[in-house]
Design a protein around this motif. Structure first.
Motif, PDB file in Angstrom:
ATOM      1  N   ILE A  93       0.844  -1.199   0.000  1.00 51.31           N
ATOM      2  CA  ILE A  93       0.000   0.000   0.000  1.00 51.31           C
ATOM      3  C   ILE A  93       0.875   1.244   0.000  1.00 51.31           C
ATOM      4  N   LEU A  94       1.861   1.282   0.882  1.00 51.38           N
ATOM      5  CA  LEU A  94       2.725   2.453   0.989  1.00 51.38           C
ATOM      6  C   LEU A  94       3.496   2.697  -0.305  1.00 51.38           C
ATOM      7  N   CYS A  95       4.105   1.650  -0.842  1.00 48.82           N
ATOM      8  CA  CYS A  95       4.913   1.816  -2.053  1.00 48.82           C
ATOM      9  C   CYS A  95       4.063   2.175  -3.263  1.00 48.82           C
ATOM     10  N   THR A  96       2.888   1.575  -3.378  1.00 47.67           N
ATOM     11  CA  THR A  96       2.006   1.872  -4.502  1.00 47.67           C
ATOM     12  C   THR A  96       1.534   3.322  -4.452  1.00 47.67           C
ATOM     13  N   SER A  97       1.221   3.796  -3.264  1.00 44.65           N
ATOM     14  CA  SER A  97       0.716   5.169  -3.148  1.00 44.65           C
ATOM     15  C   SER A  97       1.824   6.205  -3.286  1.00 44.65           C
ATOM     16  N   GLN A  98       3.075   5.826  -3.128  1.00 41.86           N
ATOM     17  CA  GLN A  98       4.179   6.788  -3.202  1.00 41.86           C
ATOM     18  C   GLN A  98       4.334   7.410  -4.586  1.00 41.86           C
ATOM     19  N   ILE A  99       3.982   6.704  -5.637  1.00 43.02           N
ATOM     20  CA  ILE A  99       4.113   7.270  -6.983  1.00 43.02           C
ATOM     21  C   ILE A  99       3.241   8.519  -7.113  1.00 43.02           C
ATOM     22  N   ALA A 100       2.150   8.567  -6.373  1.00 37.55           N
ATOM     23  CA  ALA A 100       1.233   9.707  -6.471  1.00 37.55           C
ATOM     24  C   ALA A 100       1.786  10.960  -5.806  1.00 37.55           C
ATOM     25  N   LYS A 101       2.891  10.853  -5.078  1.00 38.95           N
ATOM     26  CA  LYS A 101       3.437  12.070  -4.467  1.00 38.95           C
ATOM     27  C   LYS A 101       4.045  12.992  -5.512  1.00 38.95           C
ATOM     28  N   TYR A 102       4.228  12.496  -6.719  1.00 37.42           N
ATOM     29  CA  TYR A 102       4.766  13.323  -7.790  1.00 37.42           C
ATOM     30  C   TYR A 102       3.690  14.116  -8.512  1.00 37.42           C
ATOM     31  N   ILE A 103       2.440  13.900  -8.143  1.00 34.05           N
ATOM     32  CA  ILE A 103       1.360  14.734  -8.651  1.00 34.05           C
ATOM     33  C   ILE A 103       1.480  16.068  -7.919  1.00 34.05           C
ATOM     34  N   PRO A 104       1.414  17.183  -8.623  1.00 33.45           N
ATOM     35  CA  PRO A 104       1.586  18.481  -7.949  1.00 33.45           C
ATOM     36  C   PRO A 104       0.700  18.617  -6.711  1.00 33.45           C
ATOM     37  N   GLY A 105       1.292  19.141  -5.666  1.00 35.61           N
ATOM     38  CA  GLY A 105       0.584  19.302  -4.405  1.00 35.61           C
ATOM     39  C   GLY A 105       1.003  18.266  -3.377  1.00 35.61           C
ATOM     40  N   ASN A 106       1.605  17.171  -3.816  1.00 37.69           N
ATOM     41  CA  ASN A 106       2.134  16.129  -2.942  1.00 37.69           C
ATOM     42  C   ASN A 106       1.081  15.518  -2.016  1.00 37.69           C
ATOM     43  N   VAL A 107      -0.191  15.591  -2.391  1.00 41.63           N
ATOM     44  CA  VAL A 107      -1.226  15.000  -1.552  1.00 41.63           C
ATOM     45  C   VAL A 107      -1.753  13.681  -2.117  1.00 41.63           C
ATOM     46  N   GLY A 108      -1.424  13.394  -3.358  1.00 39.00           N
ATOM     47  CA  GLY A 108      -1.909  12.170  -3.990  1.00 39.00           C
ATOM     48  C   GLY A 108      -1.497  10.919  -3.239  1.00 39.00           C
ATOM     49  N   GLN A 109      -0.308  10.948  -2.637  1.00 33.34           N
ATOM     50  CA  GLN A 109       0.163   9.778  -1.897  1.00 33.34           C
ATOM     51  C   GLN A 109      -0.749   9.484  -0.699  1.00 33.34           C
ATOM     52  N   TYR A 110      -1.278  10.522  -0.073  1.00 30.30           N
ATOM     53  CA  TYR A 110      -2.151  10.312   1.084  1.00 30.30           C
ATOM     54  C   TYR A 110      -3.514   9.792   0.651  1.00 30.30           C
ATOM     55  N   PHE A 111      -4.041  10.346  -0.437  1.00 29.76           N
ATOM     56  CA  PHE A 111      -5.316   9.834  -0.955  1.00 29.76           C
ATOM     57  C   PHE A 111      -5.164   8.370  -1.377  1.00 29.76           C
ATOM     58  N   GLY A 112      -4.036   8.063  -2.033  1.00 26.60           N
ATOM     59  CA  GLY A 112      -3.787   6.685  -2.446  1.00 26.60           C
ATOM     60  C   GLY A 112      -3.663   5.749  -1.267  1.00 26.60           C
ATOM     61  N   ARG A 113      -2.966   6.188  -0.236  1.00 27.03           N
ATOM     62  CA  ARG A 113      -2.794   5.341   0.944  1.00 27.03           C
ATOM     63  C   ARG A 113      -4.134   5.086   1.622  1.00 27.03           C
ATOM     64  N   ILE A 114      -4.957   6.139   1.711  1.00 27.87           N
ATOM     65  CA  ILE A 114      -6.288   5.970   2.309  1.00 27.87           C
ATOM     66  C   ILE A 114      -7.129   5.022   1.466  1.00 27.87           C
ATOM     67  N   TYR A 115      -7.116   5.227   0.150  1.00 28.34           N
ATOM     68  CA  TYR A 115      -7.925   4.394  -0.742  1.00 28.34           C
ATOM     69  C   TYR A 115      -7.518   2.918  -0.648  1.00 28.34           C
ATOM     70  N   PHE A 116      -6.213   2.641  -0.812  1.00 26.82           N
ATOM     71  CA  PHE A 116      -5.761   1.254  -0.809  1.00 26.82           C
ATOM     72  C   PHE A 116      -5.886   0.615   0.572  1.00 26.82           C
ATOM     73  N   SER A 117      -5.712   1.395   1.616  1.00 29.90           N
ATOM     74  CA  SER A 117      -5.866   0.857   2.969  1.00 29.90           C
ATOM     75  C   SER A 117      -7.318   0.479   3.239  1.00 29.90           C
ATOM     76  N   ARG A 118      -8.225   1.365   2.858  1.00 23.95           N
ATOM     77  CA  ARG A 118      -9.647   1.067   3.049  1.00 23.95           C
ATOM     78  C   ARG A 118     -10.041  -0.180   2.254  1.00 23.95           C
ATOM     79  N   LYS A 119      -9.490  -0.288   1.054  1.00 22.97           N
ATOM     80  CA  LYS A 119      -9.776  -1.451   0.209  1.00 22.97           C
ATOM     81  C   LYS A 119      -9.313  -2.749   0.877  1.00 22.97           C
ATOM     82  N   ASN A 120      -8.285  -2.645   1.716  1.00 19.70           N
ATOM     83  CA  ASN A 120      -7.765  -3.818   2.425  1.00 19.70           C
ATOM     84  C   ASN A 120      -8.330  -3.950   3.832  1.00 19.70           C
ATOM     85  N   GLY A 121      -9.391  -3.200   4.131  1.00 22.40           N
ATOM     86  CA  GLY A 121     -10.113  -3.385   5.380  1.00 22.40           C
ATOM     87  C   GLY A 121      -9.590  -2.608   6.573  1.00 22.40           C
ATOM     88  N   ILE A 122      -8.695  -1.666   6.362  1.00 25.42           N
ATOM     89  CA  ILE A 122      -8.185  -0.873   7.478  1.00 25.42           C
ATOM     90  C   ILE A 122      -9.144   0.292   7.701  1.00 25.42           C
TER      91      ILE A 122
END
Length: 158
Positions: A93-122
Motif C-alpha cells: 500500500i505504501l509503495c504503490t501510493s508513493q508514486i502519487a506524491k509526484y502529482i503536484p501538491g504532494n497529496v496524492g500519496q495520502y489519498f492513495g494510501r487511504i484508498y488502498f488501505s480502506r480497500k484492504n479493510g483498514i
C-alpha cells in the motif's frame, strides 16, 4: 488507544479501481516526464563522471532502503492501532501510493494510501491517526536534524 471508523462505503468495481490507479500513475509519470524533458538540455550538457554515477547509484539505493524502512514504521503504527493487515500488504500500500506524491501538491500519496488501505479493510480512523503520527515524527526528526546541522556549522565557523 484504537480509533475505529464506523463509516461504511461501497467499493468500486475492480475495473474502475484499475482505471483510477492507471490514471493516477499516468498523471504522476506525465508530470515527471514533463519536467525531465524541460531539463533535458541542462542534463545532457553536463559532463558526467564515474564518481557521479556511483553517487547516483548510492543515492537511489538509499531511497529504496528508506522506502522499506518507511513501510516498516507505518506497519508498526497500523499494528499499534489494531490493524490486522500483513507487513507485505502494508508495504505494498505504501509503495504503490508513493508514486502519487509526484502529482503536484504532494497529496496524492495520502489519498492513495487511504484508498488502498480502506480497500484492504483498514478503518479510516486507524489510517488517519497513523499518518498524523508519522507526520509528527517526520517534523520532529527534520527539526532535530536541522538543529544538529545548525550547531555543527556554527561550531565550524567559530
Amino acid at each position: 488507544m484504537v480509533f475505529r471508523s464506523t463509516m461504511r462505503t461501497k467499493s468500486l468495481p475492480p475495473a474502475a479501481t484499475k482505471t483510477i490507479g492507471y490514471a493516477f500513475t499516468l498523471i504522476a509519470l506525465a508530470y515527471f516526464l514533463k519536467h525531465a524533458y524541460s531539463s533535458f538540455d541542462e542534463i545532457s550538457a553536463y559532463e558526467w563522471s564515474l564518481g557521479q554515477f556511483i553517487i547516483i547509484f548510492f543515492s537511489a539505493s538509499l531511497i529504496i532502503v528508506i522506502g522499506f524502512l518507511s513501510g516498516v514504521a507505518w506497519h508498526f503504527l497500523l499494528k499499534d492501532q489494531g490493524a490486522s493487515t500483513s507487513f507485505r500488504t502494508n508495504l505494498s500500500i505504501l509503495c504503490t501510493s508513493q508514486i502519487a506524491k509526484y502529482i503536484p501538491g504532494n497529496v496524492g500519496q495520502y489519498f492513495g494510501r487511504i484508498y488502498f488501505s480502506r480497500k484492504n479493510g483498514i478503518p479510516l480512523g486507524t489510517i488517519t491517526l497513523s499518518m498524523v503520527i508519522e507526520t509528527i515524527w517526520l517534523i520532529f526528526i527534520a527539526a532535530t536534524l536541522s538543529v544538529i546541522t545548525f550547531l555543527l556549522f556554527k561550531a565550524n565557523k567559530t
